[in-house]
Each structure stands twice: as structure tokens, then as C-alpha cells.
Write a protein that holds these residues in place. Structure first.
Motif, PDB file in Angstrom:
ATOM      1  N   GLN A   7     -58.682 -28.995   8.466  1.00  0.00           N
ATOM      2  CA  GLN A   7     -58.290 -28.077   9.535  1.00  0.00           C
ATOM      3  C   GLN A   7     -58.720 -28.587  10.904  1.00  0.00           C
ATOM      4  OE1 GLN A   7     -60.565 -24.679   8.000  1.00  0.00           O
ATOM      5  NE2 GLN A   7     -62.116 -25.010   9.605  1.00  0.00           N
ATOM      6  N   GLU A   9     -59.693 -26.296  13.307  1.00  0.00           N
ATOM      7  CA  GLU A   9     -60.671 -25.333  13.796  1.00  0.00           C
ATOM      8  C   GLU A   9     -62.092 -25.698  13.369  1.00  0.00           C
ATOM      9  OE1 GLU A   9     -58.204 -24.052  11.322  1.00  0.00           O
ATOM     10  OE2 GLU A   9     -56.937 -24.556  13.038  1.00  0.00           O
ATOM     11  N   ARG A  83     -62.619 -31.573   9.384  1.00  0.00           N
ATOM     12  CA  ARG A  83     -61.800 -31.302  10.569  1.00  0.00           C
ATOM     13  C   ARG A  83     -60.990 -32.526  10.964  1.00  0.00           C
ATOM     14  NH1 ARG A  83     -65.455 -28.820  15.090  1.00  0.00           N
ATOM     15  NH2 ARG A  83     -63.449 -28.248  16.008  1.00  0.00           N
TER      16      ARG A  83
END
Lengths: 154, 275
Positions: A7, A9, A83
Motif C-alpha cells: 500500500q 498509505e 509500502r
């Protein structure tokens, strides 16, 4: 059993561990590893880095690494969050959290997963420094680290 | 004698007597996919659907279906499942959703019918939840990916096909058959480049015709492909000679001897540096 996510975020490692252990009374140990962006690497003054991955394959490799760990140690849960995109020094990059009944399995499996993630999961880092951008080279120490897990099965 | 376990020596259907089989821990993983319009996929992921949470509903439907398998499949034993899970993975390349259903039990018979039923019904429920916005959805890729335990031992999809990389087989191997069928007519494969390689090449993918490879006498392997690419695109030579170059076929690490076929996705990339 393993929650695997790639991800953009940020993640909250405390919240991830809480989620993994919520309403469980069989888990006796959780080992976590959090990797952060350093401000120095091959060159000083790293101002940011960009992480690229191979959508589909990356998730699949992470699942496979997690399966291997679960085959090897008696695990009760696990979370891998990695990430991608632009990150700055101090930002968390990766979280590996592993739950087991006892600490040794949790420590070892967490270590194992990180070693394989470093050498088998398709992520690439590009570092942005004051003197220019470059793609980070792989380290032989990472290749060495993964070798210690290569025991012969009986 | 018949090869089919559910047909007796008179050719009649019968349920296999498993009383004498040992109780072992068994797992089966089955896949399905639902190909849909990109907008439909976006809507599911955004959670903006009027019928509510599409994936949560399909997950429950799949789990319920696994428990009803012996009601649906005539000669299937009723089983005490110890675990059923249904996982979804959005795949923008379909575009659509990939489904992986896992069933486990400690018992005397395999659980692949339960896993197949769970995956199928989860796919049907996805269709039902979304049919108002997309009637053209295609359900496919229903197959057993993996079996563990039991007399015949562990089995993974790909084991029976020749020359597949042997470390194959997490749940996401579901990947390729939709692409295989759609590319069969042209017999192409997709070659992708990542990170530094992509930047050097200023291109992230190229399509290669297998007919060209074959007619020019190159073997249909990663090695053959590399040689062909070098011949036809000079700037690729330095990329393919890069030390530590890694290669994947259909999202699985592969080596130079790996066999390639129509519809495959081959990726070249530098050593990985994540974590």
C-alpha cells in the motif's frame, strides 16, 4: 492466516498487532519488525526514496514466503505490510508481525520472513539525494542472510 | 476396470467406502475469477454498491456453500470441515476479482469439492451482487490449485504440466488462464521490464510473437526468448546481460530453462531491494 498488503498509505504497527491479537487468548508471543527510511545509504543526504513493485507478483511472493514460514514454525497469525511510492527519511517502509504461542517461533519466523522478503519479493528502491537519483543495489549481506535458513529437510 | 472412483465394476454410480482410510489433515485450495468492466471493479473496491459490501457477502456465500457441498454433488461425502476461508484479490489486469477458497479438515476424504463449491458460489454471488451494473461479467478459472494431505500426498496446479517452475503454487497462481485463452489466436506473450531496466529501455512492456521465435528457430524457453530479443532489439542486450538479472513467468520466479507459451507474462527485473 497471514494478512499481506502492499500500500501507499502509512501503517500503525500498534494497531496492526492489536488487530491480529484481538479476542485471541492462544497467542503468547508477537514479534514485530519495522523497517524505516534512513537519511544515508549508498550516498549521504538521502532526501526521499521511491519504491516500485510488481503488482500481483509481489503480493504472491509475500504470501508464499509467509506460507513457508508457517510450514516451518507453529504460527498463530501474521501480518506483512509493505509500502510503495515516495517515502522520506523516518517514514516506516515495512512491517512484519508474527504471532505464536512462544517467543522463539515468533522471533525466528519474523527474521526468516524479512530475509526472504529482502531477496525474493519484487520491490525496488530508487533513492533521491542532493546529488542526484540512483537505483539502490542489492547487498551481498542480504543474500548471505537468507542462506542460513537453507537447511536440508529430513 | 474404471478409472473413476465413483463408478463401480457394473458401471453404476456409488459412493466410495472410505472407512478404512486413515484420518489425516487435508487442505484444498480452489480458485475462480470474475472478469468485469473496470468501472464495476472500481465500484466494488470503493464500496459504493447499492446492494452493500459485495466482497463480504460473497465471502459468506462461499463459506456457506462449502458446508452444503454434499447436498449438491451426489456422491460427495458429508464432511466435518474444520476451516473454510474465501479470499479475494482485485486484479486490474483482468479487470476483475480473483477468488481463492481454502477448505480444511481432519478426515478420510479430500476437500477439493468443498473448495471448488466455495469458489464457484462466491463467484456466482459476485455476479448476483453486480449484475444490475454489469451483465457482461465472465466467471472463469474455476479449478483446484492445491491439495495437501491424504494418501496421494501434496499436489499443486502446474505439477502435472511439463516444465513448470517447481516452487510454484501460492493461491495467486490463479493468474493466467484467462489471458491464455484470449491470446491463443495470436500466440503472443507479454514481456515486462521493471525499475532500472524499464528506465533504460524507456518502455515497460513489449509483445512478442511466438510464431516469430519458432520460425526463426529459437527454442520456446526464457533463454530462447532472451536470444531472440537481443537479435531484434540491440538496446536490450545490455539489459539482458545485467548481473543478477531476475526473471519471472506468470508471476513466479523462473530460470533460463523455463518453458514459455502463448499468453504468458514474462518479466525481467534487477535484483530486488525492498524491505
Amino acid at each position: 492466516m497471514f494478512d499481506v498488503r502492499v500500500q501507499h498509505e502509512a501503517f500503525n504497527s500498534g494497531a496492526e498487532v492489536d488487530r491480529m491479537t484481538a479476542s485471541r487468548t492462544d497467542i503468547g508471543a508477537v514479534a514485530t519488525f519495522v523497517g524505516l527510511v534512513r537519511d544515508f545509504n549508498e550516498k549521504p543526504d538521502v532526501v526521499a526514496l521511491t519504491l516500485e513493485h510488481y503488482p500481483g507478483m509481489t503480493e504472491q511472493q509475500l504470501h508464499q514466503i509467509a506460507h513457508q514460514a508457517a510450514d516451518r514454525w507453529p504460527l498463530l497469525g501474521g501480518t506483512i505490510v509493505h509500502r510503495v511510492g515516495r517515502l522520506e527519511p523516518g517514514d516506516p517502509i515495512v512491517l512484519v508481525a508474527v504471532a505464536s504461542a512462544h517467543r522463539q517461533a515468533a522471533f525466528d519466523a519474523c527474521n526468516f520472513i524479512m530475509d526472504y522478503l529482502k531477496t525474493q519479493a519484487p520491490f525496488w528502491k530508487k533513492e533521491h539525494t542532493r546529488t542526484g537519483d540512483y537505483w539502490v543495489s542489492s547487498r551481498t549481506s542480504d543474500t548471505q542472510a537468507v542462506k542460513r535458513w537453507e537447511v536440508t529437510d529430513d | 476396470m474404471s478409472q473413476f472412483t465413483h463408478i463401480d465394476h457394473k458401471g453404476q454410480a456409488h459412493m466410495v467406502d472410505v472407512s478404512a482410510k486413515a484420518i489425516t489433515s487435508r487442505t484444498a485450495i480452489a480458485s475462480a475469477s470474475v472478469t468485469m468492466k473496470a468501472e464495476t471493479l472500481e465500484m466494488i473496491l470503493a464500496g459504493g454498491h447499492t446492494k452493500g459490501d459485495v466482497l463480504a457477502t460473497a465471502r459468506i456465500a462461499g463459506i456457506q456453500a462449502a458446508k452444503r457441498t454434499p447436498d449438491l454433488i451426489p456422491l460427495c461425502h458429508p464432511l466435518m470441515l474444520s476451516k473454510v476461508s474465501v479470499e479475494f484479490e482485485p486484479d486490474a489486469s483482468l479487470p476483475g476479482i480473483r477468488i481463492a477458497a481454502t477448505c480444511k479438515l481432519a478426515g478420510q476424504t479430500g476437500v477439493e469439492m468443498e473448495a471448488l463449491t466455495a469458489a464457484s458460489v462466491a463467484a456466482l454471488t459476485l455476479y448476483d451482487m453486480c449484475k444490475a451494473v454489469d451483465k457482461t461479467m465472465l466467471i472463469g478459472d474455476i479449478r483446484v490449485l492445491e491439495k495437501r494431505g491424504g494418501k496421494s500426498g501434496d499436489w499443486r496446479y502446474g505439477d502435472d504440466r511439463s516444465e513448470q517452475p517447481s516452487e510454484a503454487g501460492s493461491i495467486h497462481t490463479a493468474g493466467t488462464s484467462v489471458k491464455e485463452t484470449s491470446h491463443l489466436a495470436t500466440r503472443t506473450l507479454q514481456v515486462r521490464f521493471f525499475a532500472e531496466l524499464r528506465e533504460q529501455l524507456k518502455q515497460d512492456e513489449i509483445a512478442v510473437s511466438l510464431n516469430d521465435l519458432e520460425s526463426e528457430g529459437y527454442p520456446l524457453t526464457i533463454d530462447g526468448l532472451s536470444q531472440w530479443l537481443r537479435q531484434h532489439q540491440a538496446e536490450l542486450a545490455s539489459i539482458l546481460d545485467r548481473s543478477g538479472l531476475m526473471v519471472a513467468v506468470n508471476h513466479k520466479m523462473a530460470d533460463k530453462q523455463a518453458v514459455i507459451s502463448a499468453g504468458d507474462e514474462v518479466a525481467f527485473f534487477p535484483p530486488v531491494t525492498g524491505g
